[in-house]
Design a protein around this motif. Structure first.
Motif, short mmCIF file in Angstrom:
data_model
loop_
_atom_site.label_atom_id
_atom_site.label_comp_id
_atom_site.label_asym_id
_atom_site.label_seq_id
_atom_site.Cartn_x
_atom_site.Cartn_y
_atom_site.Cartn_z
N ALA A 216 0.83 -1.20 0.00
CA ALA A 216 0.00 0.00 0.00
C ALA A 216 0.86 1.26 0.00
CB ALA A 216 -0.93 0.00 1.21
N ASN A 241 -7.81 5.68 3.36
CA ASN A 241 -8.53 4.41 3.24
C ASN A 241 -9.96 4.62 3.73
OD1 ASN A 241 -8.46 4.34 6.05
ND2 ASN A 241 -7.19 2.52 6.22
N ILE A 280 -5.91 -3.50 4.92
CA ILE A 280 -5.62 -2.06 4.98
C ILE A 280 -6.88 -1.21 4.88
CG2 ILE A 280 -3.30 -2.34 4.07
CD1 ILE A 280 -4.41 -1.41 1.36
N THR A 281 -8.04 -1.83 4.72
CA THR A 281 -9.29 -1.08 4.64
C THR A 281 -10.01 -0.99 5.97
OG1 THR A 281 -10.66 -3.01 4.12
CG2 THR A 281 -9.57 -1.90 2.27
#
Length: 324
Positions: A216, A241, A280-281
């Motif tokens: 990311a 995000n 990562i969300t």
């Protein structure tokens, strides 16, 4: 390199790894120190002061070079046992401590009495002057570009670094906005005697975070971070995000949002889970603007050697342009 920072810290290169919570563990700190920089453990990464003591021992098993421990003192719902944390650091014979936040004067005195070199991180010159008055040995000045807490004054490094250098007698380390030897050369040209990097060290082979988090950072551009919790005067720079977007949406409502409303989104354990799982969300991920300058995932040794070569090249090229 040889300057006040390398001499005070006993390191080869004046490159310091920020003591990032959940990331500043023994494997990363030891890798940075073995490469000639200063690795830093994050004290608050560990669940107890006794666990911190074990992590210090683990780091010593991985490197015989100097390393430090970061202790950040910010207002929290459940304050950590800071007194015991500092006791453990002293008992373990740690020689370097990086502090940040509202550190009581007696803590600085306690560390100095133990012969510990103190690096204190500040986001403004006035706070840096106060820290110098309290006896810190090095000031790490954190510009607006940084990950984490940039303060509320929004002064970028190009202005903040020379302002701090002009105001202080102790050496200054430039923090925030630095990812490579070009940034290091610029910081040195502005009068700093070293650099502190956080986000860039997350995107290294030894960083103890999921590969998807590193990817990311590779994918991010310089405008892919956001400042959240500005309405609470607790500004925090994080990666763009869905979680950071939801926080900003709540803050943008009429009347803003209280911390209790934001707390489920910005909860530290949720962020830790995102770093470890690679989802990562689903959590806040700290990241600085330098994410836009990251294009590979080297080892710490490769990164530091490359930085030093690039720094020397840029300073030589600049000197050649100016002429004798």
């Amino acid at each position: 390199m040889n300057n006040r920072v390398t001499e005070l810290l006993g390191i080869r290169y004046p490159i310091i790894q920020g003591g990032m919570q959940w990331v500043g563990r023994a494997e990363l700190a030891a890798a940075v120190s073995n490469a000639g920089g200063l690795g830093t453990l994050g004290a608050l990464t560990q669940p107890t002061p006794e666990a911190l003591g074990l992590e210090i021992e683990r780091c010593r098993a991985l490197t015989d070079k100097p390393f430090g421990v970061n202790v950040t003192m910010l207002p929290t719902v459940n304050p950590p046992p800071y007194a015991r944390i500092f006791e453990v650091i002293i008992e373990q014979g740690v020689r370097i401590v990086e502090t940040a936040g509202n550190v009581p004067e007696q803590v600085f005195q306690q560390l100095r009495d133990a012969g510990i070199v103190i690096l204190h991180k500040c986001t403004s010159v006035r706070h840096a002057l106060a820290a110098e008055k309290r006896g810190v040995h090095v000031v790490s000045i954190d510009g607006f570009e940084c990950a984490g807490h940039p303060g509320e004054e929004d002064v970028p490094g190009l202005v903040l670094i020379p302002a701090a250098v002009s105001a202080l007698s102790v050496p200054v380390v430039a923090s925030g906005g630095i990812a490579d030897g070009r940034g290091m050369a610029a910081a040195l040209a502005l009068g700093a005697e070293g650099v502190n990097m956080g986000t860039r060290f997350v995107a290294t082979q030894e960083a103890p975070v999921h590969a998807k988090v590193k990817q990311a950072l590779l994918d991010a551009r310089e405008n892919d971070t956001r400042l959240i919790m500005r309405t609470l005067r607790n500004s925090s720079r994080v990666l763009l995000n869905p979680v950071s977007e939801e926080v900003l949406k709540l803050e943008g409502r009429s009347g803003g949002a209280s911390f209790e409303v934001l707390r489920p989104l910005v909860n530290g354990q949720r962020g830790r889970a995102a770093l470890e799982s690679g989802d990562i969300t689903n959590g806040v991920i700290w990241a600085g603007m330098v994410a836009g300058l990251i294009d590979d995932i080297p080892s710490c040794a490769e990164l530091i050697e490359r930085m030093m070569a690039q720094c020397r090249d840029r300073l030589a090229a600049a000197a050649a342009q100016v002429g004798a």
